[in-house]
Design a protein around this motif. Structure first.
Motif: not given
Length: 93
Positions: A23-34, A37-44
């Motif tokens: 939802n943060l990505v969809k809202a246009g935020a610049s997201v860094v995720a950890h 299981d790094l395969s779970r990092v969302p697209e974007g």
């Protein structure tokens, strides 16, 4: 020229964390995720190999944790906090 928006960090991409990060990505935020299981990092979102790497990329921004217990939160904060600037906010959800 406008300043770039601070990045948002998200640690813990499980049943609750992953939808929140998406939802943060969809809202246009610049997201860094950890996540373990790094395969779970969302697209974007950018992937961070560790909480410390995430903290370095989110200086001056906000870091959210969505983890299972206090010991996990403490481990993330202990790794990230020394690398955070004075304007970085860490929020445990």
């Amino acid at each position: 020229m406008a300043a770039a928006a601070a990045r948002v960090g998200f640690v813990g991409l499980g049943n609750m964390g992953l939808p929140m990060a998406r939802n943060l990505v969809k809202a246009g935020a610049s997201v860094v995720a950890h996540d373990l299981d790094l395969s779970r990092v969302p697209e974007g979102a950018a992937a961070a190999a560790s909480p410390a790497a995430l903290a370095q990329q989110c200086e001056g921004g906000t870091i959210f944790t969505m983890l299972q217990n206090g010991d996990q939160v403490k481990a993330v904060v202990d790794a990230a906090l020394p690398l955070c600037g004075p304007d970085t906010l860490i929020v445990d959800c």
